[in-house]
Motif scaffolding. Structure first.
Motif, PDB file in Angstrom:
ATOM      1  N   TYR A  56       0.811  -1.219   0.000  1.00 57.11           N
ATOM      2  CA  TYR A  56       0.000   0.000   0.000  1.00 57.11           C
ATOM      3  C   TYR A  56       0.846   1.271   0.000  1.00 57.11           C
ATOM      4  N   GLY A  57       2.141   1.124  -0.233  1.00 58.61           N
ATOM      5  CA  GLY A  57       3.031   2.264  -0.171  1.00 58.61           C
ATOM      6  C   GLY A  57       3.452   2.557   1.268  1.00 58.61           C
ATOM      7  N   THR A 104      -8.683  -6.267  -1.210  1.00 63.60           N
ATOM      8  CA  THR A 104      -8.063  -6.564  -2.496  1.00 63.60           C
ATOM      9  C   THR A 104      -6.788  -7.383  -2.355  1.00 63.60           C
ATOM     10  N   VAL A 105      -5.892  -6.966  -1.479  1.00 66.86           N
ATOM     11  CA  VAL A 105      -4.640  -7.715  -1.298  1.00 66.86           C
ATOM     12  C   VAL A 105      -4.914  -9.110  -0.726  1.00 66.86           C
ATOM     13  N   PRO A 106      -5.784  -9.252   0.298  1.00 63.65           N
ATOM     14  CA  PRO A 106      -6.130 -10.617   0.735  1.00 63.65           C
ATOM     15  C   PRO A 106      -6.744 -11.456  -0.381  1.00 63.65           C
ATOM     16  N   PHE A 107      -7.520 -10.804  -1.273  1.00 63.20           N
ATOM     17  CA  PHE A 107      -8.095 -11.544  -2.400  1.00 63.20           C
ATOM     18  C   PHE A 107      -6.995 -12.018  -3.349  1.00 63.20           C
ATOM     19  N   ALA A 108      -6.010 -11.152  -3.621  1.00 67.42           N
ATOM     20  CA  ALA A 108      -4.887 -11.559  -4.472  1.00 67.42           C
ATOM     21  C   ALA A 108      -4.150 -12.733  -3.847  1.00 67.42           C
ATOM     22  N   GLY A 295      -6.586   7.030  -6.904  1.00 65.03           N
ATOM     23  CA  GLY A 295      -5.292   7.171  -6.264  1.00 65.03           C
ATOM     24  C   GLY A 295      -4.405   5.946  -6.308  1.00 65.03           C
ATOM     25  N   LEU A 296      -4.989   4.744  -6.342  1.00 60.80           N
ATOM     26  CA  LEU A 296      -4.162   3.537  -6.234  1.00 60.80           C
ATOM     27  C   LEU A 296      -3.402   3.282  -7.534  1.00 60.80           C
ATOM     28  N   ASN A 297      -2.126   3.024  -7.404  1.00 59.95           N
ATOM     29  CA  ASN A 297      -1.263   2.944  -8.581  1.00 59.95           C
ATOM     30  C   ASN A 297      -1.300   1.607  -9.293  1.00 59.95           C
ATOM     31  N   TYR A 298      -2.022   0.606  -8.711  1.00 61.12           N
ATOM     32  CA  TYR A 298      -2.030  -0.680  -9.401  1.00 61.12           C
ATOM     33  C   TYR A 298      -3.048  -0.727 -10.536  1.00 61.12           C
ATOM     34  N   TYR A 299      -3.885   0.314 -10.691  1.00 56.08           N
ATOM     35  CA  TYR A 299      -4.822   0.337 -11.814  1.00 56.08           C
ATOM     36  C   TYR A 299      -4.073   0.553 -13.122  1.00 56.08           C
ATOM     37  N   THR A 300      -4.483  -0.177 -14.157  1.00 60.56           N
ATOM     38  CA  THR A 300      -3.769  -0.105 -15.435  1.00 60.56           C
ATOM     39  C   THR A 300      -4.685   0.147 -16.629  1.00 60.56           C
ATOM     40  N   GLY A 301      -5.999   0.058 -16.461  1.00 58.54           N
ATOM     41  CA  GLY A 301      -6.928   0.223 -17.581  1.00 58.54           C
ATOM     42  C   GLY A 301      -8.096   1.109 -17.203  1.00 58.54           C
ATOM     43  N   CYS A 302      -9.321   0.638 -17.489  1.00 58.48           N
ATOM     44  CA  CYS A 302     -10.512   1.421 -17.150  1.00 58.48           C
ATOM     45  C   CYS A 302     -10.602   1.636 -15.642  1.00 58.48           C
ATOM     46  N   ILE A 303     -10.996   2.823 -15.257  1.00 52.98           N
ATOM     47  CA  ILE A 303     -11.245   3.156 -13.856  1.00 52.98           C
ATOM     48  C   ILE A 303     -12.609   3.834 -13.765  1.00 52.98           C
ATOM     49  N   PHE A 304     -13.273   3.669 -12.631  1.00 48.05           N
ATOM     50  CA  PHE A 304     -14.615   4.239 -12.487  1.00 48.05           C
ATOM     51  C   PHE A 304     -14.857   4.732 -11.066  1.00 48.05           C
ATOM     52  N   GLU A 305     -15.711   5.743 -10.971  1.00 51.60           N
ATOM     53  CA  GLU A 305     -16.208   6.241  -9.695  1.00 51.60           C
ATOM     54  C   GLU A 305     -17.671   6.609  -9.864  1.00 51.60           C
ATOM     55  N   VAL A 306     -18.400   6.612  -8.752  1.00 52.37           N
ATOM     56  CA  VAL A 306     -19.820   6.939  -8.779  1.00 52.37           C
ATOM     57  C   VAL A 306     -20.076   8.081  -7.810  1.00 52.37           C
ATOM     58  N   LYS A 307     -20.766   9.112  -8.286  1.00 53.26           N
ATOM     59  CA  LYS A 307     -21.126  10.263  -7.462  1.00 53.26           C
ATOM     60  C   LYS A 307     -22.648  10.354  -7.348  1.00 53.26           C
ATOM     61  N   ALA A 308     -23.129  10.592  -6.126  1.00 52.65           N
ATOM     62  CA  ALA A 308     -24.557  10.828  -5.913  1.00 52.65           C
ATOM     63  C   ALA A 308     -24.906  12.217  -6.440  1.00 52.65           C
ATOM     64  N   GLY A 318     -16.244   2.841  -6.355  1.00 48.28           N
ATOM     65  CA  GLY A 318     -15.087   3.037  -7.218  1.00 48.28           C
ATOM     66  C   GLY A 318     -14.478   1.701  -7.609  1.00 48.28           C
ATOM     67  N   GLY A 319     -13.557   1.747  -8.563  1.00 47.93           N
ATOM     68  CA  GLY A 319     -12.898   0.507  -8.969  1.00 47.93           C
ATOM     69  C   GLY A 319     -12.105   0.696 -10.244  1.00 47.93           C
ATOM     70  N   GLY A 320     -11.638  -0.431 -10.791  1.00 48.85           N
ATOM     71  CA  GLY A 320     -10.883  -0.350 -12.026  1.00 48.85           C
ATOM     72  C   GLY A 320     -10.202  -1.649 -12.397  1.00 48.85           C
ATOM     73  N   ARG A 321      -9.482  -1.597 -13.506  1.00 50.99           N
ATOM     74  CA  ARG A 321      -8.763  -2.749 -14.068  1.00 50.99           C
ATOM     75  C   ARG A 321      -7.325  -2.745 -13.577  1.00 50.99           C
ATOM     76  N   TYR A 322      -6.835  -3.916 -13.169  1.00 54.33           N
ATOM     77  CA  TYR A 322      -5.433  -4.064 -12.764  1.00 54.33           C
ATOM     78  C   TYR A 322      -4.884  -5.285 -13.490  1.00 54.33           C
ATOM     79  N   ASP A 323      -3.693  -5.155 -14.051  1.00 52.01           N
ATOM     80  CA  ASP A 323      -3.145  -6.221 -14.889  1.00 52.01           C
ATOM     81  C   ASP A 323      -2.262  -7.212 -14.146  1.00 52.01           C
ATOM     82  N   ASN A 324      -1.737  -6.815 -12.989  1.00 54.59           N
ATOM     83  CA  ASN A 324      -0.730  -7.700 -12.393  1.00 54.59           C
ATOM     84  C   ASN A 324      -0.757  -7.672 -10.870  1.00 54.59           C
ATOM     85  N   LEU A 325      -1.936  -7.588 -10.273  1.00 52.26           N
ATOM     86  CA  LEU A 325      -1.999  -7.507  -8.818  1.00 52.26           C
ATOM     87  C   LEU A 325      -1.452  -8.765  -8.165  1.00 52.26           C
ATOM     88  N   THR A 326      -1.732  -9.940  -8.751  1.00 53.25           N
ATOM     89  CA  THR A 326      -1.248 -11.190  -8.151  1.00 53.25           C
ATOM     90  C   THR A 326       0.252 -11.372  -8.337  1.00 53.25           C
TER      91      THR A 326
END
Length: 456
Positions: A56-57, A104-108, A295-308, A318-326
């Motif tokens: 997590y830095g 996320t990290v426990p999932f990886a 903010g998280l640097n492991y995202y590598t593709g599409c990213i998304f956020e939702v605002k009310a 929020g969320g996004g695509r990560y290519d190499n988290l594992t």
């Protein structure tokens, strides 16, 4: 007098009414996840620190709750360790485990550890608490829930499309109007390339991500502070301020990023997701937002956020695509994409907009008044019938004054109270009082059930 007990700062108790509302949120999200084929898993509250540290830095490592080794934890510590000025070194000797910081990290770790058992692509959801040793403040807690869903083992952008459909379905069920914001980290990388600051991509994304919070001037100050010259900052301005329809923004970015291969790839990925979602006829708007960075640097593709749209609050999903988290656990090249619903913020939004269903206000729909031993025994049989028909029912346990029993019903916001005395027992009827309208009528137990079901 003994001191009143308390709880640690940054944690909360939840009473029955609050839990009913929270369970409404969790159950709604859980139902939608399941509809899209996601399956639940759980991971332990604690993980080995070797799993968590360094993921997590530097700042994230400081916010990890560490757990002292059991037994005599001092045995592994040398005099040199005690003399060291590094608190981290001493903590590593005392502690081998820590509370999970996110899901996320426990999932990886889970994916790598159970790789041979999993069918790829693997679609999982997880709704569990996480802990961060952060400074408590309004809306920020040391213990809070995350509601994650991820797909690993597939590069297909159809996964991004499905996740946006899930977001739309969840907020439609809640009745919350939202705007779904989409961007792509490859676009941001391409922008960094064309302004001549490819080595500053992390600094640029961190600064741009603060635009909503600190404003354009402060963002520009941060960009200059991390080493961007004024020419690069100037080139960035029209991109940050870009407006128009999604199609117009995409067309502009194809021109702007014409010399950036990775940037154009990001544009096409975003275009595919947006175009495919058109056929879905989402209930909420989706917008290409080039200032969205995550903010998280492991995202590598599409990213998304939702605002009310109807409440002033930060991102609620929020969320996004990560290519190499594992890859951090020795399994490189396994791509994934995920989202996380902010349950605590959604709780606040539903409350501010008064969108909680009435049934979340009280778990009990029918209360039988207790007039004595014989009447209570009769009411227990009737309560069993009501419960068999799916109606949450209580029989007041003590034969006390009716005023006290009615006050109990009012305090719990029970909508119906049943009064069964000697006369009602002889007639085979129930005096049913609607606590909302004040209306009272004598009914058979079958009619009571129908009346309560009709009022739902």
């Amino acid at each position: 007098m003994s001191q009143k007990p308390g709880i640690p700062k940054g944690t909360r108790d939840f009473g029955p009414v609050e839990m009913a509302k929270r369970n409404y949120i969790f159950n709604t999200i859980r139902e939608v996840y399941a509809l899209y084929g996601f399956r639940p898993i759980e991971t332990p509250a604690m993980e080995n620190l070797s799993t968590l540290m360094g993921k997590y830095g530097e700042e994230g490592d400081k916010l990890l709750f560490k757990i002292l080794n059991s037994g005599d934890f001092r045995t592994a510590v040398t005099p040199e360790d005690y003399g060291s000025e590094s608190a981290g070194r001493l903590a590593s000797r005392f502690c081998e485990k820590g509370l999970r910081y996110d899901l996320t990290v426990p999932f990886a770790r889970y994916v790598v550890q159970h790789r041979e058992e999993l069918q790829m692509p693997f679609k999982r959801y997880q709704i569990q608490p996480v802990w961060r040793a952060d400074r408590p403040q309004k809306g920020r807690y040391r213990e809070f829930y995350q509601c994650d869903a991820d797909v690993v083992g597939s590069d297909s952008l159809l996964n991004e499309v499905e996740l946006m459909q899930i977001v739309d379905e969840v907020f439609t069920r809640f009745g919350i109007r939202v705007c779904i914001k989409l961007n792509n980290r490859k676009i941001l990388t391409g922008i960094a390339e064309i302004i001549g600051a490819a080595d500053k991509i992390v600094d640029i994304t961190v600064a741009i991500d603060k635009l909503d919070k600190i404003g354009l001037e402060k963002v520009n100050e941060e960009l200059r502070a991390v080493g961007l010259d004024q020419a690069a900052v100037d080139k960035l301005q029209p991109i940050i301020a870009l407006s128009g329809t999604n199609e117009e923004k995409l067309a502009t970015m194809r021109e702007v990023l014409a010399d950036s291969e990775i940037g154009l790839k990001g544009v096409e990925e975003a275009a595919f997701v947006l175009e495919t979602l058109k056929a879905s006829e989402l209930n909420n708007p989706i917008e290409l937002d080039l200032t969205l960075a995550r903010g998280l640097n492991y995202y590598t593709g599409c990213i998304f956020e939702v605002k009310a749209l109807d409440v002033q609050i930060g991102s609620i999903t929020g969320g996004g695509r990560y290519d190499n988290l594992t890859g951090i656990f020795g399994l490189p090249g396994l791509s994934g994409v995920g989202i996380s619903f902010g349950a605590d913020r959604i709780y606040d939004v539903l409350g501010q907009l008064d969108l909680y269903p009435r049934e979340t206000q009280s778990g009990v729909q029918l209360l039988f008044i207790n007039f004595g031993a014989a009447e209570a025994a009769h009411c227990l049989r009737l309560a069993a019938v009501a419960r068999q028909n799916g109606i949450a029912t209580e029989v007041y346990p003590d034969s006390v004054k009716m005023k006290k029993q009615m006050a109990y019903a009012n305090a719990l916001q029970v909508p119906f109270v049943a009064l069964v005395g000697e006369t009602e027992m002889a007639e085979g009827r129930v005096a049913l009082k609607n606590m909302i309208t004040g209306e009272q009528q004598k009914l058979t137990i079958e009619e009571v059930l129908e009346a309560i079901k009709a009022a739902r």
